[in-house]
Design an enzyme around this catalytic site. Sequence first.
Site, PDB file in Angstrom:
ATOM      1  CG  PHE A  52      -1.871   0.987   1.413  1.00  0.00           C
ATOM      2  CD1 PHE A  52      -3.157   1.013   0.449  1.00  0.00           C
ATOM      3  CD2 PHE A  52      -1.590   2.250   1.918  1.00  0.00           C
ATOM      4  CE1 PHE A  52      -4.027   2.294   0.632  1.00  0.00           C
ATOM      5  CE2 PHE A  52      -2.539   3.248   2.309  1.00  0.00           C
ATOM      6  CZ  PHE A  52      -3.586   3.204   1.539  1.00  0.00           C
ATOM      7  CE  LYS A  61       4.827 -14.441  19.112  1.00  0.00           C
ATOM      8  NZ  LYS A  61       4.600 -14.018  17.801  1.00  0.00           N
ATOM      9  CE  LYS A  71       2.592 -19.380  26.539  1.00  0.00           C
ATOM     10  NZ  LYS A  71       1.410 -19.678  26.263  1.00  0.00           N
TER      11      LYS A  71
END
Length: 673
Positions: free
Chosen positions: A37, A119, A285
Amino acid sequence: MKKKEIISIYQDKIKLFNKYNKFYFEENLPVVSDQEFDELKSEILSLEDKYNFLKSKFSPSLTVGFKPSKNFTKVSHRVPMLSLSNAFSEEDLSNFEKKIINFLSEKSNFKLSYSAEPKIDGISASLTYKNGNLLRGLSRGDGKEGEDITENLKTIKDIPKKITNKDFPKEIDIRGEVFIQNSDFKNLKEKFANPRNAASGSLRQKNPEETKKIPLKFIAYTFGYENGLKVNNQSDFLNNLSEWGFKTNPLNKLITGIKNLMENYNKIEKKRASLDFDIDGIVYKLNDFAMQRRLGNVANAPRWAIAHKFSSSKAVSKILDIEIQIGRTGALTPVAKIQPINIGGVIVSNATLHNEDEINRKDIRIGDIAVIERAGDVIPHILSIDKQKRSKNSKKFIFPKNCPSCGSETIKEFNKVTKKIDAVRRCSSEGYYCDQVSIEKLKHFVSKEAFNIDGFGKKIVENFWKFKFIKYPQDIFNLDFSKIENLDGWGKLSVQNLKYSINQKKTISLERLIYSLGIRHIGLENAKLLSKHFVSFSEFKNLSKQINYEDLLSIDGIGETQVSSIKSFLSNEANIKVLNELEKVLLIKDAIQNSDDGLLNNKTFLVTGKLNGISRAEVKSLIEENSGKTISSVSKKLNFLIIGEKPTKKKVDYAKQLKIKIIDQAEFLKMLN
Ligand code: IVH
């Protein structure tokens, strides 16, 4: 080229630009990536620059659009949605683990287990369940406040609407990622640049029927607020999620030790291309919830988790130009304008060159052929250049000795902490003297973590600046909306929306306000410390009347660098004017004092020497949790000096002299019961 041809090319581009804009702003569907864009936009602008006969009322130089996110109501997250810090190497992981071990005050060979979760690169969402019923679904938003997109989320098959398992908590926010599988994305390629854009676009549709048409998936991985959750670690929680009917990532694993994390990382990276969903790294984690709780957060990321990003993609391209960008702190950042090139699915046309030293070290020049690297959401950078391919008459790049925006002298400062000269060259102007610095300050002021004014993005700051509507932060709250309404690209409705978003942000916490000012070295965490120290805006402002800033040094976490930066900020007249004007237009809320019902209420502490089984950082958070305060030096303000092994004699002596109560670790713990 003939004039006619140029006009026709230009008009085609304008048409395309209009289409993208319409999709983005009216239909809420970004059909191309931001880069594409922006590129189209700059192509149009440079055509206009070159041929002054080109004109259109739809030109990006005149139009300003903005996201109509008023479609969705804003709702606060009961527990903030944090982000993650990034790791790129084994060394980063070791440092991450070392910090945890230090905080927990364990031995260096202490074994930690992590839940390693690939992820997924999608859009996170938080789902509130009460008595097993899905009540509400929010987007992440700025982490503190999200958009109510319940109806759209309800169209996703993977999201259970009712959960009847006995062990499902009475109330819980289940959090996870909304995404599109690559196989499904194939059919949407026409409309969106990549799967992530497709997911975000369809999730923010005004009409849930439109969302329903897109095969969105949901994978759950964490929780926010909860009441009645009966697990003690992440891997058990993930198992529970599956039992309750949520999808979890099939590649999740429980892993102990950095070496094994690396092995898993390498394995998954090899598999990456063949997976049906985009992943950009692995989240680690700390598995144990009790340890997670002890560790807590810094600013807006947990200490107990990290995202290990995959190595990047690289490509070769030509450096067309080197531009100097000026940041809000005056830092001059060289940016290479490169021949646009596709790196891992994204068109790249800019690469950062970091600073003057980097250019000199690598002897990077305009015209060079360079290897450009792009890693996840990090700004692409130049990895190396090919000196063999350099033309004979290429010239060394000379870094400007004066600010390209305001002409002030540029300087390299001496860093008192590292005892080195900074690699970064800065514009030496202060306050709002330099236009470019001021524009960047305004962008920071309205940004997500600062005032977070909906629809007031960087582009609008630039535009309003150009039209001289804003120069100082306070101008944002004194805009003449009738003038804006007359600008091309703006209408009654969009002006109304803007007015509404600005008015909404007139009430602000002291902490956010201090952060928004963009004082160098005062990030989110330091702004919070300062706000707690001053409590009210007037106290903060009064600081400028003081000759002595020594007092600030007693705030645990604030050092000489920060103090001297605050001092120079407050000794600038323009800055003081900004503070005074902001005070007139804003309602600045006093800092929320730590709940004063804690056991250590109104008491101040300082630790000297090594404690047993508990780190300084943890003592600090324990004290704060119990409404106490830690300070960083012995003074009359100190109530308790906690001494461990090998305390600093000077501190103990001075404390005795001031008749401050001296306690050991056991006595301290007794105070906490
Ligand atoms: S946990 C404190 N787990 O990563 C924990 N996040 O930068 C933060 N993400 O906004 C979230 N997979 O969109 C977590 N297994 C996973 C995740 C994950 C993807 C995204 C999520 C979040 C971002 C954090």
